[in-house]
Write a protein that holds these residues in place. Sequence first.
Motif, mmCIF file in Angstrom:
data_model
loop_
_atom_site.group_PDB
_atom_site.id
_atom_site.type_symbol
_atom_site.label_atom_id
_atom_site.label_comp_id
_atom_site.label_asym_id
_atom_site.label_seq_id
_atom_site.Cartn_x
_atom_site.Cartn_y
_atom_site.Cartn_z
ATOM 1 N N ILE A 140 -67.698 2.215 15.899
ATOM 2 C CA ILE A 140 -68.341 3.502 15.645
ATOM 3 C C ILE A 140 -69.811 3.437 16.048
ATOM 4 C CG2 ILE A 140 -68.805 5.290 13.929
ATOM 5 C CD1 ILE A 140 -66.448 4.242 12.340
ATOM 6 N N PHE A 141 -70.466 2.342 15.705
ATOM 7 C CA PHE A 141 -71.887 2.197 16.036
ATOM 8 C C PHE A 141 -72.100 2.231 17.547
ATOM 9 C CE2 PHE A 141 -75.525 -0.615 17.060
ATOM 10 C CZ PHE A 141 -76.538 0.104 16.454
ATOM 11 N N GLU A 142 -71.347 1.416 18.256
ATOM 12 C CA GLU A 142 -71.548 1.343 19.712
ATOM 13 C C GLU A 142 -71.230 2.676 20.393
ATOM 14 O OE1 GLU A 142 -72.971 -0.701 21.676
ATOM 15 O OE2 GLU A 142 -73.362 -2.264 20.188
ATOM 16 N N ASN A 143 -70.195 3.346 19.897
ATOM 17 C CA ASN A 143 -69.847 4.640 20.496
ATOM 18 C C ASN A 143 -70.903 5.704 20.193
ATOM 19 O OD1 ASN A 143 -67.190 4.930 21.981
ATOM 20 N ND2 ASN A 143 -66.628 3.608 20.311
ATOM 21 N N THR A 144 -71.419 5.672 18.962
ATOM 22 C CA THR A 144 -72.481 6.629 18.620
ATOM 23 C C THR A 144 -73.688 6.406 19.529
ATOM 24 O OG1 THR A 144 -71.776 6.589 16.322
ATOM 25 C CG2 THR A 144 -73.958 7.462 16.755
ATOM 26 N N LEU A 145 -74.014 5.133 19.693
ATOM 27 C CA LEU A 145 -75.164 4.771 20.510
ATOM 28 C C LEU A 145 -74.999 5.258 21.941
ATOM 29 C CD1 LEU A 145 -77.515 3.195 19.439
ATOM 30 C CD2 LEU A 145 -76.594 1.144 20.513
ATOM 31 N N SER A 146 -73.864 4.918 22.539
ATOM 32 C CA SER A 146 -73.722 5.297 23.949
ATOM 33 C C SER A 146 -73.589 6.803 24.072
ATOM 34 C CB SER A 146 -72.544 4.565 24.595
ATOM 35 O OG SER A 146 -71.337 5.083 24.115
ATOM 36 N N GLY A 147 -72.962 7.441 23.084
ATOM 37 C CA GLY A 147 -72.856 8.899 23.121
ATOM 38 C C GLY A 147 -74.218 9.566 23.088
ATOM 39 N N LEU A 148 -75.095 9.075 22.212
ATOM 40 C CA LEU A 148 -76.423 9.686 22.102
ATOM 41 C C LEU A 148 -77.265 9.364 23.329
ATOM 42 C CD1 LEU A 148 -77.189 9.009 18.335
ATOM 43 C CD2 LEU A 148 -76.795 11.215 19.409
ATOM 44 N N GLN A 149 -77.058 8.158 23.877
ATOM 45 C CA GLN A 149 -77.893 7.759 25.021
ATOM 46 C C GLN A 149 -77.504 8.456 26.313
ATOM 47 O OE1 GLN A 149 -77.430 3.532 24.631
ATOM 48 N NE2 GLN A 149 -79.356 3.286 23.511
ATOM 49 N N GLN A 150 -76.247 8.917 26.390
ATOM 50 C CA GLN A 150 -75.864 9.547 27.652
ATOM 51 C C GLN A 150 -76.219 11.032 27.723
ATOM 52 O OE1 GLN A 150 -72.713 11.686 27.928
ATOM 53 N NE2 GLN A 150 -73.060 11.817 25.726
ATOM 54 N N VAL A 151 -76.812 11.577 26.665
ATOM 55 C CA VAL A 151 -77.250 12.976 26.751
ATOM 56 C C VAL A 151 -78.364 13.067 27.804
ATOM 57 C CG1 VAL A 151 -78.284 14.904 25.515
ATOM 58 C CG2 VAL A 151 -76.653 13.426 24.351
ATOM 59 N N SER A 152 -78.213 13.994 28.737
ATOM 60 C CA SER A 152 -79.130 14.049 29.874
ATOM 61 C C SER A 152 -80.570 14.298 29.431
ATOM 62 C CB SER A 152 -78.651 15.126 30.844
ATOM 63 O OG SER A 152 -79.702 15.988 31.171
ATOM 64 N N PRO A 153 -81.525 13.538 29.986
ATOM 65 C CA PRO A 153 -82.939 13.730 29.644
ATOM 66 C C PRO A 153 -83.393 15.160 29.948
ATOM 67 C CG PRO A 153 -82.660 11.735 30.967
ATOM 68 C CD PRO A 153 -81.336 12.438 30.960
ATOM 69 N N ALA A 154 -82.843 15.768 31.002
ATOM 70 C CA ALA A 154 -83.246 17.138 31.338
ATOM 71 C C ALA A 154 -82.843 18.088 30.210
ATOM 72 C CB ALA A 154 -82.602 17.579 32.654
ATOM 73 N N VAL A 155 -81.668 17.862 29.620
ATOM 74 C CA VAL A 155 -81.202 18.711 28.523
ATOM 75 C C VAL A 155 -82.115 18.545 27.305
ATOM 76 C CG1 VAL A 155 -79.341 19.024 26.862
ATOM 77 C CG2 VAL A 155 -78.815 18.825 29.290
ATOM 78 N N MET A 156 -82.499 17.291 27.023
ATOM 79 C CA MET A 156 -83.383 17.057 25.885
ATOM 80 C C MET A 156 -84.757 17.675 26.120
ATOM 81 S SD MET A 156 -81.578 15.841 23.655
ATOM 82 C CE MET A 156 -82.842 15.539 22.426
ATOM 83 N N GLU A 157 -85.228 17.559 27.353
ATOM 84 C CA GLU A 157 -86.530 18.137 27.704
ATOM 85 C C GLU A 157 -86.485 19.665 27.546
ATOM 86 O OE1 GLU A 157 -89.395 16.783 28.735
ATOM 87 O OE2 GLU A 157 -90.400 18.255 30.003
ATOM 88 N N ALA A 158 -85.374 20.255 27.977
ATOM 89 C CA ALA A 158 -85.237 21.711 27.867
ATOM 90 C C ALA A 158 -85.213 22.122 26.396
ATOM 91 C CB ALA A 158 -83.985 22.180 28.583
ATOM 92 N N ALA A 159 -84.521 21.333 25.571
ATOM 93 C CA ALA A 159 -84.429 21.659 24.144
ATOM 94 C C ALA A 159 -85.817 21.618 23.497
ATOM 95 C CB ALA A 159 -83.490 20.682 23.440
ATOM 96 N N ARG A 160 -86.571 20.572 23.845
ATOM 97 C CA ARG A 160 -87.912 20.446 23.303
ATOM 98 C C ARG A 160 -88.809 21.561 23.843
ATOM 99 N NH1 ARG A 160 -92.029 16.480 22.272
ATOM 100 N NH2 ARG A 160 -92.363 15.723 24.375
#
Lengths: 312, 247
Positions: free
Chosen positions: B129-149
């Motif tokens: 669960i930990f490793e999957n959570t980690l990779s799931g959160l890390q693969q969110v595109s930086p452009a999407v996070m930048e747009a959200a912010r």
Amino acid sequence: MIVIEGATKRYGEATVVDDVSMAVESGSMTVVVGQSGSGKSTLLRMINRLVEPSSGRVTIDGVDVSTVPGPQLRRGIGYVIQGHGLFPHRTVAQNIATVPRLLGWPRDKTRARVEELLALLQLDPKQFASKYPHELSGGEQQRVGVARALAAGPKILLMDEPFGALDPIIRLKAQDDLKALQRRLGATVLLVTHDMDEAFRLGDRIAVLNEGRLQQCGTPAELLLRPATPYVQQLVGSSDRSYRLLALTTAAEAVEAGPAEGLPGIDGGATLREALAEIVWRDAPALAVLAEDGKPLGRLSLQAILARGRPQ
Amino acid sequence: MTGALALRLAALALLLAFLFDPAAFAPVFAPLAQHGAPAIYSQASLLDLTVSHLRIVALATAASAVLAITLGILVTRRAGAEFLPLSRAIVNIGQTFPPVAVLAVAAPLVGFGEAPTFIALFVYGLLPIFENTLSGLQQVSPAVMEAARGAGMGPWRRLWEVELPLASPQIFEGVRLSTVIAIGTATIGSTVAAKGLGEVIIAGLLSDNTAFVAQGGLVVGVMAVLIYDAMGAAERLLLRRLGVLAD
Ligand SMILES: Nc1ncnc2c1ncn2[C@@H]1O[C@H](COP(=O)(O)OP(=O)(O)O)[C@@H](O)[C@H]1O
Ligand SMILES: [Mg+2]
């Protein structure tokens, strides 16, 4: 008006933006141009506080942005990035509604606004509202990105290489559309690009950035006629600077009185660069400049065009 | 109805029939029982054992999920990034340490029964669960996070409305994996007297009764497969609602 005063950003040893001061007039489009890594994005992101300056300050209509909480500030400023950054798990309509939702707009108002924006960006609401971003073409995604940024009616739009992911033909159309949209909305746009042609096509003013330092901020004509530094001179290019200059004036602006019968016609909105090409192609001594309704406004001679292609 | 679904429904029906009326299946298992030994385990109700078995699996996996997802979120925040190596090390040790060894260590400390079993399953379930959570959160595109912010979303909103939905396919996958592993692993709980299907298998091994071993093993195995599939279906339903999965 956006005023940037002595903005500086340091990351460790590196000074990424170095003492930049410039102003962006309300209702105008200013383009920041420079090579990759010259600090353009950092400068842009200081305006909506995605980056805090190490020193210096930014004011919008006299209000120091550092006094406004980041999220609140950003809800009032449109922001468009390269590769659009649309939320892949939200429909087009939900994406566009992002800021209105954050601002707590009533549902009806948001829905009406989404439809209005889709129409404004030439996307049929019926067809596009419920699609997901991955179902759209690159050009459509880009337009949805712009619609999302405009959703809450911000007066300022920050755009970071908004056309970077588009192929050349779509890019030209997108640039024209943006210019028309900006004029229509009277929005203040600050756009970042590494493409000098884009800067000349779009900018009322162009700011040239090199290694974090502002080289010059002026009208396109000023950059061409009076480049402030060798860097600007090299960037605007000496081989085609006359063509660039000609491209800044329309045929209607340069029209002369005189007979125009029998001359090949050209649209008054065409640039002198296009007029020159037409003269060369038709082997004519002059052109008839036509108003939108097709009536002749006057003539445009080769001499008149050439005179505009050099310092006067 | 597809063939695969029909097969699963048939398996479920058979499983339920067996659990509610094991005696009816005595002829099936009789050939495996030697010298007139009983064909069906009757020291305890198989249904009760199954319910206890699933209960401890559910509790332990839920606890693993809460801790592992929380840890995964924390170490992907800027302030928590420095704890990533440490968290990873702890979670990895949890996985490397065999559950039997955890039982052996835990039983003297917390007593016999469900507690040490819970601990063993909980520790063992953290890593996927930990490793999957980690990779799931890390693969969110930086452009999407930048747009959200850039749109003015605060950190909580970004987490709740953007990062977690987009990471959820991987997170669910991790939970599903841990659940299935726990269903199998929980059988060892019976060595420390936790109620569960391991009891049937161990009784079979001790009395040399293959019929018991077979029925305990079959119930666990069929349940693992059915639950794995059911969670997969539930997952797809949920992801569709989150908009993460296209129709
Ligand atoms: N958060 C950061 N930490 C360290 N260096 C950074 C950071 N952001 C940008 N830089 C550096 O600052 C310089 C300018 O970056 P940027 O403003 O993105 O340039 P541009 O948009 O003109 O390509 C680059 O060398 C980049 O590596
Ligand atoms: Mg950049």
